[in-house]
Motif scaffolding. Structure first.
Motif, PDB file in Angstrom:
ATOM      1  N   LYS A 361       1.680   4.568   1.960  1.00  0.00           N
ATOM      2  CA  LYS A 361       2.636   5.320   2.504  1.00  0.00           C
ATOM      3  C   LYS A 361       2.590   5.220   3.942  1.00  0.00           C
ATOM      4  CE  LYS A 361       0.563   9.008   0.974  1.00  0.00           C
ATOM      5  NZ  LYS A 361      -0.027  10.439   0.778  1.00  0.00           N
ATOM      6  N   ASN A 362       1.364   4.755   4.499  1.00  0.00           N
ATOM      7  CA  ASN A 362       1.289   4.416   6.066  1.00  0.00           C
ATOM      8  C   ASN A 362       2.249   3.284   6.286  1.00  0.00           C
ATOM      9  OD1 ASN A 362      -0.132   2.774   8.389  1.00  0.00           O
ATOM     10  ND2 ASN A 362      -0.395   4.898   8.717  1.00  0.00           N
ATOM     11  N   ARG A 365       6.057   3.780   6.062  1.00  0.00           N
ATOM     12  CA  ARG A 365       6.567   4.538   7.441  1.00  0.00           C
ATOM     13  C   ARG A 365       6.740   3.368   8.322  1.00  0.00           C
ATOM     14  NH1 ARG A 365       5.281   9.471   9.596  1.00  0.00           N
ATOM     15  NH2 ARG A 365       5.565  10.568   7.699  1.00  0.00           N
ATOM     16  N   ASP A 368       9.834   1.483   7.535  1.00  0.00           N
ATOM     17  CA  ASP A 368      11.047   2.237   7.851  1.00  0.00           C
ATOM     18  C   ASP A 368      11.083   2.294   9.330  1.00  0.00           C
ATOM     19  OD1 ASP A 368      11.248   2.488   5.134  1.00  0.00           O
ATOM     20  OD2 ASP A 368      10.410   4.559   5.376  1.00  0.00           O
ATOM     21  N   ASN A 369      10.203   2.601  10.091  1.00  0.00           N
ATOM     22  CA  ASN A 369      10.472   2.486  11.736  1.00  0.00           C
ATOM     23  C   ASN A 369      10.702   1.389  11.941  1.00  0.00           C
ATOM     24  OD1 ASN A 369       9.522   5.250  11.576  1.00  0.00           O
ATOM     25  ND2 ASN A 369       7.249   4.981  12.330  1.00  0.00           N
ATOM     26  N   GLY A 460       7.362  11.567  12.221  1.00  0.00           N
ATOM     27  CA  GLY A 460       7.860  12.455  11.012  1.00  0.00           C
ATOM     28  C   GLY A 460       7.573  13.802  11.626  1.00  0.00           C
ATOM     29  N   ALA A 505       0.568   8.927   5.914  1.00  0.00           N
ATOM     30  CA  ALA A 505       1.773   9.027   6.637  1.00  0.00           C
ATOM     31  C   ALA A 505       2.440  10.698   6.715  1.00  0.00           C
ATOM     32  CB  ALA A 505       3.100   8.440   5.839  1.00  0.00           C
ATOM     33  N   SER A 507       3.965  14.317   7.951  1.00  0.00           N
ATOM     34  CA  SER A 507       5.262  14.704   8.113  1.00  0.00           C
ATOM     35  C   SER A 507       5.187  16.122   8.505  1.00  0.00           C
ATOM     36  CB  SER A 507       6.240  14.241   7.382  1.00  0.00           C
ATOM     37  OG  SER A 507       6.344  13.099   6.882  1.00  0.00           O
TER      38      SER A 507
END
Length: 559
Positions: A361-362, A365, A368-369, A460, A505, A507
């Protein structure tokens, strides 16, 4: 076997080439070098001027997932990729930061890569090197002395001793110096006031040094430093106490980029080293731009994880220097992803595909960033000997599902041979013109909106929060003409949030802003989120305990 040798042992066994031969590989004549012994040199300003009209090479950024105590190997990967590109016949060099003495003697250790992907001479680079940090500290403390001298005599600027914002620096971890009193002992010793020390890498001089394009720009930026305020809150700048000329003189030689080599005798620039929290965490603009004029591919890195380092590389360094990266390499390790998946450091040697999947998940993220900047992303899995095939396959499957290629890299063990596949891919991506680089925000956005946009888009977060005093400071900086500056977010590197224990990650959190600081010379606004330390302390058992000279007069214990 090399895997059982320490970094310093591997470095010591290497055969270094004379620095003149390293310079020749980039077309730098020996007369354009200022040698420091046989294996280190500075590159002259005259040569830098002479290549300004050369064709621009391709810039490749190496960044990483959120750091953990397990280690990610960002510098090691930068060195390994540079060696890999040279190994496949490309004219490539690397640009990285100089290590600080504080971490070397504290807990982190050195910052010259590791294993068979190092820059050498490792001992020199990690210690005094060419004296750049000493020069930066001297220039900073000269300004400190001039401020107190200015107050002691006539104080023509009306600088209020209670409103001086400029502290002193030393390149060492020393918690006892965080808060001090100066000017004690009567009128002949100055005006008593509270002050303190930061570590040299947190100095605004360091940030200016790494963003200036030439000596004139360096002097201009130094003159713009706001050192404090008058009673009516009028800013007082360094130029008002005639400081910029002498400070620039102290920095003149240090400002020339340092040239060294990797273990595989490939050229490497190591220059500057700003904090990746309180500043932008990238090597100097002058080193990067010079490298781009004399190499076809330049591999550089940014501090900490991509949410801090890459963001500041893009939104501060690239914005200010007009750089356009062609590709991004995102470094991850199975060990770090297991920690992000909830595994304790003591259990990392045990296979745990489920934790890898959760920890990705990290990684996701960060992918995506980075995609928001329009630069193609490739994942480099820095492989450890304890990684299982199933764990590595899980990481690759995760990346493939997101349309991102991932490469198992073994540069720590094999040097450039361990990154050949990655190097071929990165060269192809860089040459393809696929990068459509764009900044995350424009200059016209308000300072508050810039900070909020970063927090929501990259961290997030649902919101940023601050008390009325901080909000008024944002408005005041805009009123004073600094609203067009980028913001430099200062928060923990261990989490997307401001809570270092929230791994993975997270949020939906709030990002509290504790204070905002003006770096008028560096030309950014520092937005402090949570507790940020500008003067570290030593751990209970510092690395210094194990560093010594052996019977042969060699340094042992440095890593």
């Amino acid at each position: 076997m090399s895997s059982y040798k320490s970094d310093i042992e591997i470095a010591r066994e290497s055969t270094m080439q004379p620095i003149g031969e390293i310079g020749e590989k980039l077309g730098i004549p020996y007369e354009a070098l200022m040698p420091f012994g046989h294996t280190k040199a500075k590159v002259s300003q005259g040569f830098i001027e002479s290549v300004k009209d050369n064709k621009q090479g391709k810039l490749i950024l190496v960044t990483a997932i959120s750091p953990t105590p397990a280690g990610e190997g960002k510098t090691t990967t930068t060195v390994g990729l540079g060696d890999g590109l040279n190994r496949i016949g490309k004219k490539a060099t690397i640009c990285i930061r100089e290590p600080s003495l504080g971490p070397c003697f504290g807990m982190k250790g050195g910052a010259a890569g590791g294993g068979h992907a190092q820059v050498v001479p490792m001992e020199d680079i990690n210690l005094h090197f060419t004296g750049d940090f000493h020069a930066i500290g001297a220039a900073h403390n000269l300004l400190s002395a001039l401020i107190d001298n200015h107050i002691h005599w006539e104080n023509k600027s009306g600088l209020d001793p209670r409103r001086i914002t400029w502290r002193r620096v030393v390149d060492m971890n020393d918690r006892a110096l965080r808060n001090i009193n100066v000017g004690l002992g009567g009128p002949f010793n100055g005006t008593p006031r509270e002050s303190g020390f930061d570590i040299t890498v947190a100095s605004e001089i360091m940030a200016i040094f790494c963003l200036a394009t030439d000596l004139d720009d360096l002097s201009r930026r130094i003159g713009n430093i706001v050192v404090g305020y008058t009673r009516d809150m009028t800013p007082v700048r360094a130029r008002e106490i005639n400081a910029e000329g002498a400070m620039t003189v102290l920095l003149k030689d240090a400002f020339m980029p340092n040239l060294v080599q990797t273990l595989e005798n490939n050229p490497a620039f190591i220059h500057g080293g700003p904090f990746a929290n309180i500043a932008h965490g990238c090597n100097s603009v002058i080193a990067t731009t010079t490298a781009l004029k004399i190499a076809d591919y330049v591999v550089t890195e940014a501090g900490f994880g991509a949410d801090l380092g890459a963001e500041k590389f893009f939104d501060i360094k690239c914005r200010k220097a007009g750089l356009e990266p062609a590709a991004v390499v995102l470094v991850a390790t199975a060990r770090a992803l297991k920690m992000h998946g909830g595994v304790a450091k003591t259990d990392l040697n045990t296979e745990n595909v489920e934790a890898i999947t959760s920890g990705c998940k990290n990684l996701g993220r960060h992918i995506d960033n980075l995609s928001k900047y329009g630069v193609p992303v490739t994942v480099a899995i820095n492989r450890f000997v304890t990684d299982s095939d199933a764990e590595l396959q899980a990481i690759q499957a995760f990346c493939e599902a997101r349309g991102v290629q991932a490469f198992n890299c073994e540069h720590w063990e094999k040097g450039g041979a361990g990154t050949e596949a990655l190097a071929h891919h990165i060269a192809e991506v860089a040459d393809s013109g696929a990068s459509k680089f764009e900044l995350l925000y424009n200059d016209e956005m308000s300072l508050w909106d810039k900070a909020e946009h970063i927090a929501k888009t990259l961290y997030g977060a649902d919101e940023i929060i601050a008390d009325n005093k901080v909000r008024k400071q944002f408005a005041q900086f805009e009123q004073d003409g600094y609203g067009h500056f980028p913001v430099c977010m200062a928060k923990t590197q261990y989490s997307f949030s401001t809570d270092p224990s929230l791994m993975g990650a997270p949020s939906g959190h709030a990002v509290p802003i504790r204070e905002v600081r003006l770096s008028a010379g560096a030309e950014f606004i520092v937005v402090v989120c949570g507790d940020i330390m500008t003067m570290p302390g030593l751990p209970r058992v510092p690395s210094a305990d194990h560093i010594h000279l052996n019977e042969q007069g060699q340094i042992d214990g440095l890593f």
